[in-house]
Motif scaffolding. Structure first.
Motif, PDB file in Angstrom:
ATOM      1  N   THR A 241       0.844  -1.209   0.000  1.00 48.54           N
ATOM      2  CA  THR A 241       0.000   0.000   0.000  1.00 48.54           C
ATOM      3  C   THR A 241       0.872   1.249   0.000  1.00 48.54           C
ATOM      4  O   THR A 241       0.622   2.210  -0.734  1.00 48.54           O
ATOM      5  CB  THR A 241      -0.909   0.002   1.249  1.00 48.54           C
ATOM      6  OG1 THR A 241      -1.596  -1.231   1.275  1.00 48.54           O
ATOM      7  CG2 THR A 241      -1.905   1.143   1.218  1.00 48.54           C
TER       8      THR A 241
ATOM      9  N   GLN B 276      -5.815   2.898  -8.569  1.00 45.34           N
ATOM     10  CA  GLN B 276      -6.148   3.460  -7.254  1.00 45.34           C
ATOM     11  C   GLN B 276      -5.990   4.970  -7.173  1.00 45.34           C
ATOM     12  O   GLN B 276      -6.615   5.622  -6.350  1.00 45.34           O
ATOM     13  CB  GLN B 276      -5.286   2.797  -6.185  1.00 45.34           C
ATOM     14  CG  GLN B 276      -5.620   1.325  -6.015  1.00 45.34           C
ATOM     15  CD  GLN B 276      -4.790   0.671  -4.918  1.00 45.34           C
ATOM     16  OE1 GLN B 276      -4.336   1.322  -3.981  1.00 45.34           O
ATOM     17  NE2 GLN B 276      -4.582  -0.631  -5.042  1.00 45.34           N
ATOM     18  N   GLN B 277      -5.096   5.525  -7.982  1.00 36.56           N
ATOM     19  CA  GLN B 277      -4.821   6.961  -7.812  1.00 36.56           C
ATOM     20  C   GLN B 277      -4.922   7.798  -9.080  1.00 36.56           C
ATOM     21  O   GLN B 277      -5.437   8.900  -9.045  1.00 36.56           O
ATOM     22  CB  GLN B 277      -3.403   7.133  -7.238  1.00 36.56           C
ATOM     23  CG  GLN B 277      -3.275   6.660  -5.815  1.00 36.56           C
ATOM     24  CD  GLN B 277      -1.917   7.038  -5.257  1.00 36.56           C
ATOM     25  OE1 GLN B 277      -1.269   7.954  -5.731  1.00 36.56           O
ATOM     26  NE2 GLN B 277      -1.486   6.325  -4.247  1.00 36.56           N
ATOM     27  N   HIS B 278      -4.387   7.296 -10.156  1.00 37.01           N
ATOM     28  CA  HIS B 278      -4.263   8.154 -11.338  1.00 37.01           C
ATOM     29  C   HIS B 278      -4.807   7.455 -12.578  1.00 37.01           C
ATOM     30  O   HIS B 278      -4.046   6.915 -13.381  1.00 37.01           O
ATOM     31  CB  HIS B 278      -2.788   8.521 -11.569  1.00 37.01           C
ATOM     32  CG  HIS B 278      -2.175   9.228 -10.403  1.00 37.01           C
ATOM     33  ND1 HIS B 278      -2.602  10.476  -9.981  1.00 37.01           N
ATOM     34  CD2 HIS B 278      -1.181   8.865  -9.556  1.00 37.01           C
ATOM     35  CE1 HIS B 278      -1.885  10.847  -8.928  1.00 37.01           C
ATOM     36  NE2 HIS B 278      -1.021   9.878  -8.646  1.00 37.01           N
TER      37      HIS B 278
ATOM     38  N   GLY C 238       2.815   6.763  -6.401  1.00 39.44           N
ATOM     39  CA  GLY C 238       1.729   7.539  -7.014  1.00 39.44           C
ATOM     40  C   GLY C 238       1.944   9.028  -6.822  1.00 39.44           C
ATOM     41  O   GLY C 238       1.501   9.847  -7.640  1.00 39.44           O
ATOM     42  N   GLY C 239       2.647   9.383  -5.759  1.00 42.40           N
ATOM     43  CA  GLY C 239       2.900  10.799  -5.481  1.00 42.40           C
ATOM     44  C   GLY C 239       4.119  11.347  -6.194  1.00 42.40           C
ATOM     45  O   GLY C 239       4.255  12.570  -6.333  1.00 42.40           O
TER      46      GLY C 239
ATOM     47  N   GLN D 213       1.062   4.292  -2.778  1.00 40.98           N
ATOM     48  CA  GLN D 213       0.809   5.691  -2.405  1.00 40.98           C
ATOM     49  C   GLN D 213       2.035   6.566  -2.663  1.00 40.98           C
ATOM     50  O   GLN D 213       1.945   7.647  -3.222  1.00 40.98           O
ATOM     51  CB  GLN D 213       0.411   5.776  -0.937  1.00 40.98           C
ATOM     52  CG  GLN D 213      -1.034   5.332  -0.734  1.00 40.98           C
ATOM     53  CD  GLN D 213      -1.413   5.202   0.725  1.00 40.98           C
ATOM     54  OE1 GLN D 213      -0.559   5.324   1.608  1.00 40.98           O
ATOM     55  NE2 GLN D 213      -2.680   4.934   0.968  1.00 40.98           N
TER      56      GLN D 213
ATOM     57  N   ILE E 218      -1.310   1.664  -9.532  1.00 44.81           N
ATOM     58  CA  ILE E 218      -1.344   3.114  -9.275  1.00 44.81           C
ATOM     59  C   ILE E 218      -2.426   3.764 -10.140  1.00 44.81           C
ATOM     60  O   ILE E 218      -3.182   4.628  -9.694  1.00 44.81           O
ATOM     61  CB  ILE E 218       0.053   3.731  -9.556  1.00 44.81           C
ATOM     62  CG1 ILE E 218       1.055   3.233  -8.487  1.00 44.81           C
ATOM     63  CG2 ILE E 218      -0.006   5.257  -9.561  1.00 44.81           C
ATOM     64  CD1 ILE E 218       2.510   3.531  -8.808  1.00 44.81           C
TER      65      ILE E 218
END
Lengths: 295, 581
Positions: free
Chosen positions: A12, A127-129, A19-20, A16, A124
């Motif tokens: 996880t 979940q994020q982008h 992804g940042g 995260q 990624i």
């Protein structure tokens, strides 16, 4: 914290964190689109995150298999032996003194790491982008193909095509060829051509049905329609050394051969351009061993 | 080009985006003819590569989408009406089977495990889908072509050997299931069990193999349990097989690990088997025929043994564990009893005789059965088949009355009043004679089966048959009739006539279902070429010596063919002509 929890937390965190810090650029060409994702190799933190995710992938697959065996036997689940299984993939060290050591790095270790990194990339995206995966929002992602005897597809994702009540299937074909981009694309196109020729139809049918179960209830009903409409995305994913120069905005005639009448095929090249190709894979392998030993 | 019944199934498949059912039907037909023509080495070039690719694409879409509907929608709680599921299963089976037949040139990697071989699995898939759709004979023809590796326990060394033994066993059980072979003992190697490997370092690849062996063992156990249930050996076999397969399906799904697809094939196979077992259990012979309610207790008791005997078969006769759709309708409408008359109008080979046999087995409990056949040859055959089928009825004899002498001259050809439960097989004329001589012996006749009943319309023999039926309904107060023919076009009218002439209870059974494909073709000649070439050939023959009686000349020919049933009327896209060379 128990082992499964530590692994889950590491995975996880990797999603995260990366992804940042990752960046991406989308290029258009007459035959395809290209999504160049950069930032995988800026420093040790990125490599650590990647390595932890890769160890996690392997550990999860083993955990899933042990869980299945325990249920079949009605017995307690065995403990996961992570280190031995990580070493089975990346070796004891990075030596390449013998031909066998060289062969294993080139044909087993690096391809596995490359495939795992793009699994991470798709996670990624999911979940994020979502913009990293232009064909649509990813709803289900299979585990990376972690063993030759694993019957699933390599990396496959089910995505939703917005406003059309349809799902598509993304097939990712990773190739880790240091300085042979033409060969990597050609081999990936070869795989997609096999898909077009129905060589993998059965495995796709089987994989989609098992992945369907993880879709939300109301979305599951769209699967037959999606099968019927045959919407899919092919994602060639070459990992190569940054010293090789490629203009991804040029047309690629081989992609034109992947067209099929009546099938909507989106071709998205996802190159991973690596500074110091050999070092990158060696460092990832070192980080994987280190993390596995720490568990 | 599909027959009426199959076309109705195609019409029943659910709406998919922009679906064109005519295009689906044509793609299936064109693929079928292309496969046939390839086998006969005629007309392969008649279809363009582009057309062929388009057909293959449609077939793939149909196979994937409709299998999803027939099997996985239901298991995922998205229920569809049963007839839609059946239709989807049938069309998916056709599409997958034809796609495989069109793809024989697709290279397949060599794999030892017979269940992981793509061509095997697709064959299994289509066979099981045919079973769901009720087309058992198509399933049999596919299953019989599957090669089950001959692996003995000696080949079971190590994990690889164990996996091979268990995979071969599962494949053999699937073949047995599709072929309706439920009789014990079964000549097979027992499934290998593995001891618990214990804790410690685990080689993931080895672990996958080990799990696969265990999965195969369970699937094999489930199939054995179901086959035992179908054969009447174990009453809990159905529940056990469902329980095991549900467990296999759930475990292979690896809940808690979404996206873990290492055993996607096991998940797929167990899902298919769950649905096929559920659907075929509803037409199992032993559990779906109502038991006779009235009559001789001993005969009624033998009825269960009869059903088992028919389901299992024996060394010389194949078992028949499943009822076909044609029989199911008669069973639900007319049994126990039979409780009403029936006019059974079904195509040849679709199970009429078995309908008559089941009616006979029921009626024997309350009397004797008269079985009318138009010829002595057919009466002989019916006698032979029925005598074998009804063996388990200890008190029942099947007697042919087919001698050439006058009825009264042979005592063994007289209906014996001392016997209460027997089957008499004879022609209507023979029966008419007996009726005139000994009408009282027909009092206890509980059923009259009239095979090839279109004889009623025969100019010479029809009157005899007509009068005979009228006499039977007069002298046998409890008689029921089953009138059967593949050639009656007005079964409803016939049923109405029977109803008014007898006791007002008659039903037409007009299932147009056929158990498999039947091709019907018309070979035709080029008339212009015939006209042009005939006269010169005739002239040539006349100039030859007298002993010569024929000369050859060429006339182009062509074949127009379709799967049995009426030609569809949607125009040229429904036809394809192939020149013969």
């Amino acid at each position: 914290m128990g082992l499964p929890e530590r692994i889950e937390e590491a995975m996880t965190h990797a999603i995260q964190y990366l992804g940042g810090v990752l960046e991406w650029e989308i290029l258009e060409a007459p035959t395809h689109r290209t999504v160049i994702v950069t930032g995988w190799n800026r420093g040790s933190l990125q490599r650590q995150a990647i390595a932890r995710y890769l160890v996690g992938l392997r550990a999860c697959a083993i955990d899933a298999a042990l869980n299945i065996r325990a249920k079949l036997e009605d017995s307690e689940e065995d403990r996961i032996e992570v280190l031995g299984n990580v070493i089975a993939i990346v070796g004891e060290d990075n030596a390449e003194e013998t031909e066998e050591q060289k062969r294993r790095k080139t044909y087993e270790r690096n391809p596995w790491i490359a495939e795992g990194i793009w699994h991470l990339c798709m996670a990624i995206a999911a979940q994020q982008h979502p913009e990293i995966h232009p064909p649509g929002v990813i709803f289900a992602l299979n585990y990376a193909h972690v063993a030759t005897k694993d019957h699933g597809l390599d990396v496959a994702a089910i995505y939703e095509i917005s406003k059309r009540d349809l799902f598509g299937l993304s097939l990712i074909e990773s190739k880790a060829y240091k300085d042979n981009i033409g060969g990597a694309i050609s081999d990936a196109v070869g795989f997609f051509r096999e898909v077009n020729k129905r060589k993998h139809s059965l495995r796709i049918r089987q994989t989609v049905q098992i992945m369907r179960s993880s879709l939300p209830g109301d979305k599951q009903a769209q699967i037959p329609n999606s099968f019927w409409k045959r919407t899919r995305a092919y994602l060639p994913n070459p990992h190569y050394d940054a010293s090789c120069r490629v203009d991804w905005t040029n047309s690629r005639p081989s992609f034109r051969t992947l067209g099929l009448d009546g099938v909507n095929i989106d071709i998205i090249v996802m190159p991973h351009i690596i500074n110091e190709f050999d070092n990158f894979f060696n460092e990832i392998a070192d980080e994987m061993r280190a993390f596995a030993r720490s568990l | 080009m599909y027959d009426e019944y199959a076309q109705r199934l195609i019409e029943l498949i659910p709406d998919l985006p922009e679906i064109d059912r005519d295009a689906c039907r044509r793609a299936l037909s064109a693929a079928y003819f292309h496969v046939i023509c390839s086998k006969l080495a005629i007309g392969q070039d008649d279809i363009s590569k582009q057309d062929l690719e388009e057909i293959q694409l449609l077939l793939r879409g149909m196979g994937d989408a409709l299998e999803s509907i027939a099997v996985f929608d239901r298991l995922n709680g998205l229920n569809r009406p049963a007839d839609v599921e059946n239709a989807s299963a049938f069309v998916a089976a056709e599409a997958l089977f034809l796609l495989a037949a069109l793809s024989v040139d697709v290279e397949e990697p060599s794999v030892e495990d017979p269940l992981l071989k793509t061509s095997n699995y697709v064959a299994i898939e289509s066979a099981l889908l045919y079973m769901i759709g009720g087309y058992d004979i198509n399933a049999v023809s596919i299953a019989r072509d599957l090669e089950v590796p001959a692996v003995g326990l000696e080949g079971a060394e190590g994990i690889d050997g164990g996996r091979l033994v268990n995979a071969a066993y599962v494949l053999s059980r699937i073949v047995a299931f599709c072929c309706g072979e439920v009789r014990r003992p079964r000549q097979n190697v027992p499934l290998i069990r593995l001891p618990h490997v214990g804790r410690g370092p685990t080689d993931y690849e080895l672990l996958l193999d080990e799990i696969r062996i265990r999965f195969y063992k369970r699937v094999g156990d489930a199939l054995d349990a179901y086959l035992d249930w179908l054969g009447g050996y174990r009453s809990d076999g159905y529940e056990n097989s469902i329980r095991i397969l549900e467990s296999v399906r759930n475990v292979s799904l690896a809940s808690g690990y979404p996206g873990y697809t290492a055993f996607a094939d096991i998940y797929h196979l167990s899902s298919l088997l769950l649905v096929v077992i559920d659907r075929t259990s509803r037409r199992s012979l032993i559990y779906n025929i109502p038991r006779p309610t009235d009559g001789d207790a001993e005969v009624i008791q033998d009825f269960v043994a009869y059903l088992r005997h028919r389901a299992r078969g024996d060394k010389t006769h194949v078992g028949r564990p499943f009822l076909w759709p044609s029989t199911l309708e008669y069973v639900s409408d007319c049994l126990p009893g039979p409780n009403k008359d029936a006019v059974v109008a079904m195509p040849t080979g679709s199970g009429k005789s078995f309908v008559a046999e089941l009616a006979t087995a029921h009626a024997l409990c309350s009397g004797w059965v008269l079985y009318l056949a138009p010829t002595n040859a057919l009466a002989h055959q019916i006698h032979r088949d029925l005598a074998h089928a009804l063996q388990p009825f200890q008190k029942v004899k099947v007697r042919p009355f087919v001698g050439w002498e006058e009825y009264t001259t042979l005592t063994e050809e007289q209906i014996d009043l001392a016997e209460r439960h027997f089957v008499a097989v004879m022609t209507p004329e023979k029966c008419a004679l007996a009726m005139r001589l000994y009408p009282e012996r027909f009092t206890n006749c509980s059923l009259c089966v009239f095979d090839e009943c279109h004889l009623l319309n025969d100019q010479q023999r029809g009157v005899t048959a007509d009068i005979l039926l009228a006499q039977l309904s007069m002298v046998a107060p409890n008689i029921r009739f089953v009138l059967m023919s593949a050639m009656v076009s007005n079964p409803k009218e016939l049923a109405e006539w029977l109803s008014s002439a007898h006791d007002g209870r008659a039903a037409p059974k007009t299932v147009r279902w056929r158990p498999s494909r039947t091709m019907r073709g018309l070979l035709f000649l080029d008339q212009n070429a015939l006209d042009a070439n005939f006269q010169p050939a005739k002239t040539e023959l006349e100039q030859l010596p007298e002993r010569r009686v024929k000369v050859k000349f060429n006339v182009p020919m062509a074949l127009i063919a379709g799967l049995s049933g009426p030609w569809t009327m949607a125009g040229p896209p429904d036809y394809r002509e192939y020149p013969f060379r």
